[in-house]
Design an enzyme around this catalytic site. Structure first.
Site, PDB file in Angstrom:
ATOM      1  N   ARG A  57      -1.173  -5.932   5.884  1.00 46.07           N
ATOM      2  CA  ARG A  57      -1.032  -5.317   7.052  1.00 46.07           C
ATOM      3  C   ARG A  57       0.028  -4.007   7.206  1.00 46.07           C
ATOM      4  NH1 ARG A  57      -1.886 -10.601   9.610  1.00 46.07           N
ATOM      5  NH2 ARG A  57      -3.653 -10.195  11.290  1.00 46.07           N
ATOM      6  N   GLY A  97       0.866 -18.262  -0.207  1.00 50.04           N
ATOM      7  CA  GLY A  97       2.254 -17.780  -0.259  1.00 50.04           C
ATOM      8  C   GLY A  97       3.109 -18.321   0.942  1.00 50.04           C
ATOM      9  N   GLU A  98       4.316 -18.642   0.382  1.00 50.05           N
ATOM     10  CA  GLU A  98       5.146 -19.297   1.473  1.00 50.05           C
ATOM     11  C   GLU A  98       5.825 -18.256   2.742  1.00 50.05           C
ATOM     12  OE1 GLU A  98       8.628 -20.596  -0.966  1.00 50.05           O
ATOM     13  OE2 GLU A  98       7.587 -22.216  -1.699  1.00 50.05           O
ATOM     14  N   HIS A 153      -2.214  -7.270  -3.217  1.00 47.71           N
ATOM     15  CA  HIS A 153      -1.278  -6.771  -3.402  1.00 47.71           C
ATOM     16  C   HIS A 153      -0.486  -7.444  -4.483  1.00 47.71           C
ATOM     17  CE1 HIS A 153       0.882  -9.410  -0.408  1.00 47.71           C
ATOM     18  NE2 HIS A 153       0.126  -9.034   0.262  1.00 47.71           N
ATOM     19  N   SER A 180       2.457  -7.633   2.552  1.00 51.75           N
ATOM     20  CA  SER A 180       1.464  -8.028   3.445  1.00 51.75           C
ATOM     21  C   SER A 180       0.507  -6.903   3.242  1.00 51.75           C
ATOM     22  CB  SER A 180       2.004  -8.272   4.918  1.00 51.75           C
ATOM     23  OG  SER A 180       1.057  -8.386   5.919  1.00 51.75           O
ATOM     24  N   TYR A 226      -7.559  -6.713   0.363  1.00 48.16           N
ATOM     25  CA  TYR A 226      -6.693  -5.754   0.280  1.00 48.16           C
ATOM     26  C   TYR A 226      -5.271  -6.274  -0.316  1.00 48.16           C
ATOM     27  CZ  TYR A 226      -5.216  -1.256   1.490  1.00 48.16           C
ATOM     28  OH  TYR A 226      -5.091   0.245   1.229  1.00 48.16           O
ATOM     29  N   MET A 262      -7.654 -12.751   2.165  1.00 45.61           N
ATOM     30  CA  MET A 262      -8.422 -11.799   3.052  1.00 45.61           C
ATOM     31  C   MET A 262      -8.644 -10.353   2.484  1.00 45.61           C
ATOM     32  SD  MET A 262      -8.083 -13.237   7.014  1.00 45.61           S
ATOM     33  CE  MET A 262      -6.478 -12.132   7.513  1.00 45.61           C
ATOM     34  N   HIS A 320      -0.404 -11.214  -3.724  1.00 48.61           N
ATOM     35  CA  HIS A 320      -1.575 -11.991  -4.264  1.00 48.61           C
ATOM     36  C   HIS A 320      -1.635 -12.233  -5.748  1.00 48.61           C
ATOM     37  CE1 HIS A 320      -2.962 -10.127  -0.261  1.00 48.61           C
ATOM     38  NE2 HIS A 320      -3.167 -11.456  -0.028  1.00 48.61           N
TER      39      HIS A 320
END
Length: 295
Positions: free
Chosen positions: A187, A147-148, A34, A185, A32, A30, A37
């Site tokens: 977020r 990702g886990e 980091h 994350s 943004y 989604m 990713h």
């Protein structure tokens, strides 16, 4: 690196690679981006001939009171990171491209999508399963990388792929963490300094639960209680859910046996909802026969 905003040009471009016998890896995001990713991208590049990363903030997985509008976005930064990593293609569609009309078809994985975080966020996993299904049909990847940290999401997608006979291998990649253990994350950027410091309590609680299970604790209630005590000691943490489940089925565990379990936590810090998870393999116990023989 090619950038696609519409479905048809992406399909055309990928057809030539597929005809050449090249394998295609997909990393759905989604945006943004980091380091977490990038770990997915690196894994995909190591295992596939071509890698496509999707960037799409999917509105159908957000509830009416959730943070769709506030979800962080920085397309230019994302594209620069992916270009530096050598990604072949980026699929960054508009909402209109993905949902040109109100959808009459959804994908619901029940009851797996209705338990745990699904209780906290009703309809969330239906939105996730539907958009991931669409991405799989659009890209037709050989392998897809997740990702886990989003452990329940990974379980839902794996079950969807198995149930619907989708020809894609789902690859789970270990969580990438900050220095204090907080799972990376998109977020996290929305956390104020106090909430950011407080959020590390999730990693501490998961670590405590992991140590208990690894040391031989068989009572799941005792493990959860110890984790809950740690989180309750942080006044900024608003605990939403805390569970110990079978790592394969996500079923509740009455007693920890020899099968791996997963610890799942959801909590809000300053209105920002964070999730984390950790799988633990209990120590194997010698059988009664083995113990008698050893004696």
């Amino acid at each position: 690196m090619q950038i696609f905003e519409q479905i048809a040009p992406l399909r055309t471009a990928l057809t030539s690679h597929r005809r050449a016998g090249e394998t295609i890896g997909l990393v759905p995001t989604m945006g943004y981006l980091h380091a977490g990713h990038m770990a997915l991208v690196k894994r995909a590049k190591a295992e596939c001939d071509r890698v496509v990363v999707s960037i799409f903030v999917n509105p159908t997985q957000f509830g009416p009171n959730e943070d769709f509008a506030a979800y962080p976005r920085d397309r230019d930064r994302d594209l620069a990171m992916l270009s530096a990593e050598g990604v072949d293609g980026v699929f960054a569609p508009t909402v209109e491209a993905m949902y040109p009309r109100p959808g009459a078809t959804t994908v619901s994985v029940e009851p797996l999508g209705d338990i745990l975080i699904g209780k906290v966020r009703p309809g969330h996993f239906q939105g996730v399963a539907t958009v991931v299904s669409k991405l799989f049909h659009i890209v037709q990847p050989d392998r897809a990388y997740f990702g886990e940290k989003d452990f329940q999401q990974l379980a839902v997608i794996r079950r969807m792929v198995a149930d619907l006979d989708m020809p894609v291998t789902i690859v789970g990649v270990p969580t990438v963490r900050e220095a204090d253990g907080l799972a990376m994350s998109s977020r996290n950027v929305r956390l104020d300094p106090g909430s950011r410091a407080a959020a590390s309590v999730l990693a501490r609680a998961l670590g405590a639960g992991e140590r208990q299970v690894a040391s031989g604790e068989r009572d799941p209630d005792a493990v959860v209680a110890a984790m809950r005590e740690i989180i309750s000691g942080e006044p900024r943490a608003e605990l939403r859910s805390l569970d110990l489940c079978d790592a394969e089925t996500l079923d509740a565990v009455e007693r920890i046996g020899e099968r791996p379990v997963v610890l799942l936590v959801t909590a809000a810090f300053g209105g920002v909802l964070l999730i984390d998870a950790r799988t633990v393999a209990p120590p194997t116990q010698p059988s009664a026969t083995g113990a008698a023989s050893a004696a």
